[in-house]
Design a protein around this motif. Sequence first.
Motif, mmCIF file in Angstrom:
data_model
loop_
_atom_site.group_PDB
_atom_site.id
_atom_site.type_symbol
_atom_site.label_atom_id
_atom_site.label_comp_id
_atom_site.label_asym_id
_atom_site.label_seq_id
_atom_site.Cartn_x
_atom_site.Cartn_y
_atom_site.Cartn_z
ATOM 1 N N THR A 191 3.851 2.046 -2.657
ATOM 2 C CA THR A 191 3.232 1.022 -3.496
ATOM 3 C C THR A 191 2.692 -0.117 -2.630
ATOM 4 O OG1 THR A 191 5.254 -0.305 -3.828
ATOM 5 C CG2 THR A 191 4.883 1.552 -5.332
ATOM 6 N N GLY A 192 1.674 -0.800 -3.144
ATOM 7 C CA GLY A 192 1.121 -1.956 -2.445
ATOM 8 C C GLY A 192 -0.376 -2.070 -2.650
ATOM 9 N N ASP A 193 -0.829 -3.246 -3.088
ATOM 10 C CA ASP A 193 -2.258 -3.458 -3.333
ATOM 11 C C ASP A 193 -3.084 -3.382 -2.054
ATOM 12 O OD1 ASP A 193 -1.820 -3.788 -6.034
ATOM 13 O OD2 ASP A 193 -1.652 -5.978 -5.910
ATOM 14 N N GLU A 194 -2.455 -3.681 -0.910
ATOM 15 C CA GLU A 194 -3.194 -3.722 0.360
ATOM 16 C C GLU A 194 -3.220 -2.366 1.064
ATOM 17 O OE1 GLU A 194 1.030 -4.039 1.549
ATOM 18 O OE2 GLU A 194 -0.216 -4.629 -0.150
ATOM 19 N N LEU A 195 -2.577 -1.356 0.495
ATOM 20 C CA LEU A 195 -2.451 -0.064 1.160
ATOM 21 C C LEU A 195 -3.492 0.931 0.666
ATOM 22 C CD1 LEU A 195 1.433 0.439 1.130
ATOM 23 C CD2 LEU A 195 0.005 -0.490 2.956
ATOM 24 N N VAL A 196 -3.995 1.737 1.578
ATOM 25 C CA VAL A 196 -4.912 2.824 1.240
ATOM 26 C C VAL A 196 -4.493 4.052 2.041
ATOM 27 C CG1 VAL A 196 -6.885 1.347 0.670
ATOM 28 C CG2 VAL A 196 -6.546 2.096 3.032
ATOM 29 N N GLN A 197 -4.951 5.219 1.592
ATOM 30 C CA GLN A 197 -4.612 6.453 2.300
ATOM 31 C C GLN A 197 -5.505 6.655 3.523
ATOM 32 O OE1 GLN A 197 -2.019 8.014 1.778
ATOM 33 N NE2 GLN A 197 -1.424 7.817 -0.366
ATOM 34 N N HIS A 198 -6.752 6.203 3.452
ATOM 35 C CA HIS A 198 -7.701 6.413 4.554
ATOM 36 C C HIS A 198 -8.685 5.233 4.608
ATOM 37 C CE1 HIS A 198 -6.290 10.579 4.642
ATOM 38 N NE2 HIS A 198 -6.529 10.645 3.344
ATOM 39 N N ASP A 199 -9.349 5.065 5.744
ATOM 40 C CA ASP A 199 -10.482 4.139 5.877
ATOM 41 C C ASP A 199 -10.142 2.724 5.413
ATOM 42 O OD1 ASP A 199 -12.032 6.330 6.761
ATOM 43 O OD2 ASP A 199 -12.483 6.867 4.682
ATOM 44 N N ALA A 200 -9.196 2.103 6.080
ATOM 45 C CA ALA A 200 -8.766 0.760 5.702
ATOM 46 C C ALA A 200 -9.864 -0.264 5.982
ATOM 47 C CB ALA A 200 -7.502 0.380 6.466
ATOM 48 N N GLY A 201 -10.056 -1.179 5.024
ATOM 49 C CA GLY A 201 -10.993 -2.280 5.190
ATOM 50 C C GLY A 201 -10.330 -3.452 5.896
ATOM 51 N N PRO A 202 -11.002 -4.598 5.986
ATOM 52 C CA PRO A 202 -10.482 -5.760 6.724
ATOM 53 C C PRO A 202 -9.135 -6.263 6.221
ATOM 54 C CG PRO A 202 -12.817 -6.032 6.240
ATOM 55 C CD PRO A 202 -12.371 -4.821 5.482
ATOM 56 N N ASP A 203 -8.904 -6.210 4.921
ATOM 57 C CA ASP A 203 -7.651 -6.726 4.356
ATOM 58 C C ASP A 203 -6.738 -5.602 3.874
ATOM 59 O OD1 ASP A 203 -8.435 -9.410 4.733
ATOM 60 O OD2 ASP A 203 -9.653 -9.314 2.900
ATOM 61 N N GLN A 204 -6.914 -4.421 4.440
ATOM 62 C CA GLN A 204 -6.142 -3.267 4.007
ATOM 63 C C GLN A 204 -5.395 -2.634 5.175
ATOM 64 O OE1 GLN A 204 -9.422 -1.005 2.324
ATOM 65 N NE2 GLN A 204 -8.789 -1.558 0.243
ATOM 66 N N ARG A 205 -4.378 -1.821 4.841
ATOM 67 C CA ARG A 205 -3.627 -1.078 5.847
ATOM 68 C C ARG A 205 -3.463 0.367 5.392
ATOM 69 N NH1 ARG A 205 1.385 -1.990 6.060
ATOM 70 N NH2 ARG A 205 1.649 -3.411 4.274
ATOM 71 N N VAL A 225 10.784 4.913 -3.623
ATOM 72 C CA VAL A 225 9.618 4.045 -3.727
ATOM 73 C C VAL A 225 9.595 3.160 -2.484
ATOM 74 C CG1 VAL A 225 8.377 2.357 -5.119
ATOM 75 C CG2 VAL A 225 9.870 4.029 -6.242
ATOM 76 N N THR A 226 8.464 3.091 -1.806
ATOM 77 C CA THR A 226 8.341 2.226 -0.632
ATOM 78 C C THR A 226 7.468 1.011 -0.965
ATOM 79 O OG1 THR A 226 6.384 3.397 0.210
ATOM 80 C CG2 THR A 226 8.529 4.213 0.919
ATOM 81 N N GLY A 227 7.651 -0.054 -0.194
ATOM 82 C CA GLY A 227 6.838 -1.254 -0.384
ATOM 83 C C GLY A 227 7.358 -2.174 -1.456
#
Length: 309
Positions: free
Chosen positions: A101-115, A162-164
């Motif tokens: 879980t986490g609004d800043e997390l993505v599976q691929h191709d992270a943007g400037p404010d993402q991980r 659940v993580t995060g």
Amino acid sequence: MAGASPTDTDECSLETARRQLGSYAVPVDRTDRIPLSVAVGRVLATDATANERVPGAAIDADEPVFERGHQLRPADVGLLKAAGVNELLVRQRPQVGIVPTGDELVQHDAGPDQRIETAGFTLAQYVDRWGGKVTYRDVVEDETPSLRMAVQRDLTRDAIVVTGTDPGDTLRDVVRDLGDVFADRVAISPGRKTGLAVVENRPVILLPSSPVAARVGAVQLLRPLLKAFADAPLTDHPTTTATLVAGAEVDADPITYVPVALDDDAATPLSGTDIGTATRADGWVTVPEGTDALVAGETVAVEDWDYLP
């Protein structure tokens, strides 16, 4: 049914946490018939009996080779092959749903404010090797409807991770509404913000976002839980005796686990809780409660947490 509402101060010891989780770990009674070639790590549902005599091992035909409940090692399947065994009846692996879980997390191709999400993904690899059957989910955003659906979706599994998540966040409120959060914190460091819950008799482990803290929580809580579900032995991690080349201050209150890098028989404590620290660690030193520092020159036992059975 929702339980009582804990507060941020509700903390349990590691021993209590394991006991609470273990009370929901009824050994899996589902079985699979599998070929011998994929049997390593599986737990026998019946005795494995020889079909042929094995002179070199003093085993006769129709004699039990391994008893029900034995967890098979690579050498074991070689002996079974010599005994003419081609397939086995084993317990099904306990099923685990992993929900990052986490609004800043993505599976691929992270943007400037993402991980990129890594804690849940890495944990899924450990669970697979610890004997669990993993369902690794896409990242879930931190809002009530999505989190609620994510938890309810995996109630068909034997356990949910659940993580995060941290004490007081939206996920804790969702789980408390669905079931009972019986600890908001566990007395381990890193990982003190780990939470424990039960929803519809399914144990739920709530891990922090830090890769190091999530690793500690998973090794100390999820690994024993999986072994209890599988009715398999919880083996000790192999240890290496090493000398600390540097000291490190630790929290004296809970049990602390310090990652170290090894160079022959020299151990260097690693600082930080990010993915780099978790990856560089060659092993972990357990610091008992009441100790506030590791001292340079001290001899320590370094546990190999990447030893996976």
